[in-house]
Design an enzyme around this catalytic site. Structure first.
Site, PDB file in Angstrom:
ATOM      1  N   CYS A   1     -18.716 -22.059  -6.940  1.00 10.86           N
ATOM      2  CA  CYS A   1     -19.712 -23.115  -7.059  1.00 10.86           C
ATOM      3  C   CYS A   1     -20.572 -23.073  -5.800  1.00 10.86           C
ATOM      4  O   CYS A   1     -20.032 -23.072  -4.679  1.00 10.86           O
ATOM      5  CB  CYS A   1     -19.025 -24.473  -7.199  1.00 10.86           C
ATOM      6  SG  CYS A   1     -20.194 -25.868  -7.129  1.00 10.86           S
TER       7      CYS A   1
ATOM      8  N   ASP B   1     -14.878 -20.691  -9.829  1.00 11.38           N
ATOM      9  CA  ASP B   1     -15.150 -20.834 -11.253  1.00 11.38           C
ATOM     10  C   ASP B   1     -14.604 -19.591 -11.945  1.00 11.38           C
ATOM     11  O   ASP B   1     -14.796 -18.471 -11.462  1.00 11.38           O
ATOM     12  CB  ASP B   1     -16.648 -20.955 -11.515  1.00 11.38           C
ATOM     13  CG  ASP B   1     -17.217 -22.273 -11.000  1.00 11.38           C
ATOM     14  OD1 ASP B   1     -16.595 -23.319 -11.262  1.00 11.38           O
ATOM     15  OD2 ASP B   1     -18.274 -22.249 -10.353  1.00 11.38           O
TER      16      ASP B   1
END
Length: 165
Positions: free
Chosen positions: A56, A63
């Site tokens: 992120c 992620d």
């Protein structure tokens, strides 16, 4: 048809290299292409990467996604080890899901000049929300440009049947 020989593999630097360097930051330069020996016909090549990770850009949290890449090649194919290293290079790259998926597609379009390509990222939920960006490209002025439009408009018409989690 005979198999590939040294002459057709001569430009590859990663395949078979025992001293592979893993780049931990986004690096499209690691991508390598080989000649498509079957360019006279249309066919799909599909890659699935179930262990894709990026970060992120705001929080630095990881992620995780499965990245699906499908393309109809023209004159070039992507060498799979270079694709693995390229996707691995997103490991410490901070970008939104949509940006990662579009970057992957654009980098492959630049490398391969495919007839058609689509990239779909199915990211695991974080905070109770999953994001699954999809993008595609069809070579302008060809039937593949219309194919891209049709597939985009019909993409994921039945999301309740999609289950990668």
């Amino acid at each position: 048809m005979a198999g590939r020989d040294e002459a057709t593999l001569g430009d590859l630097t990663l395949l078979g290299n025992q001293e592979t360097v893993y780049d931990y930051s986004y690096n499209p330069d690691v991508l390598e292409a080989i000649d498509n020996l079957h360019h006279s016909r249309d066919y799909f090549v599909k890659f699935n990467c179930p262990e894709f990770t990026s970060l992120c850009p705001q929080t630095g949290q990881p992620d995780f996604a499965t990245i699906y890449i499908s393309f109809i090649p023209d004159r070039k194919l992507v060498e799979s080890k270079s694709l693995k290293l390229y996707l691995f290079s997103f490991r410490n790259h901070g970008d939104f899901h949509e940006d990662c998926v579009n970057s992957i597609m654009l980098d492959l379009v630049k490398l391969l000049e495919p007839r058609y390509i689509e990239v779909w990222g199915k990211f695991t939920p974080r905070g109770g929300l999953s994001i699954d960006p999809y993008c595609n490209y069809g070579k302008p002025g060809t039937k593949f440009e219309q194919m891209a439009e049709q597939r985009l408009f019909q993409h994921d018409l039945y999301p309740e049947k999609v289950d990668n989690r």
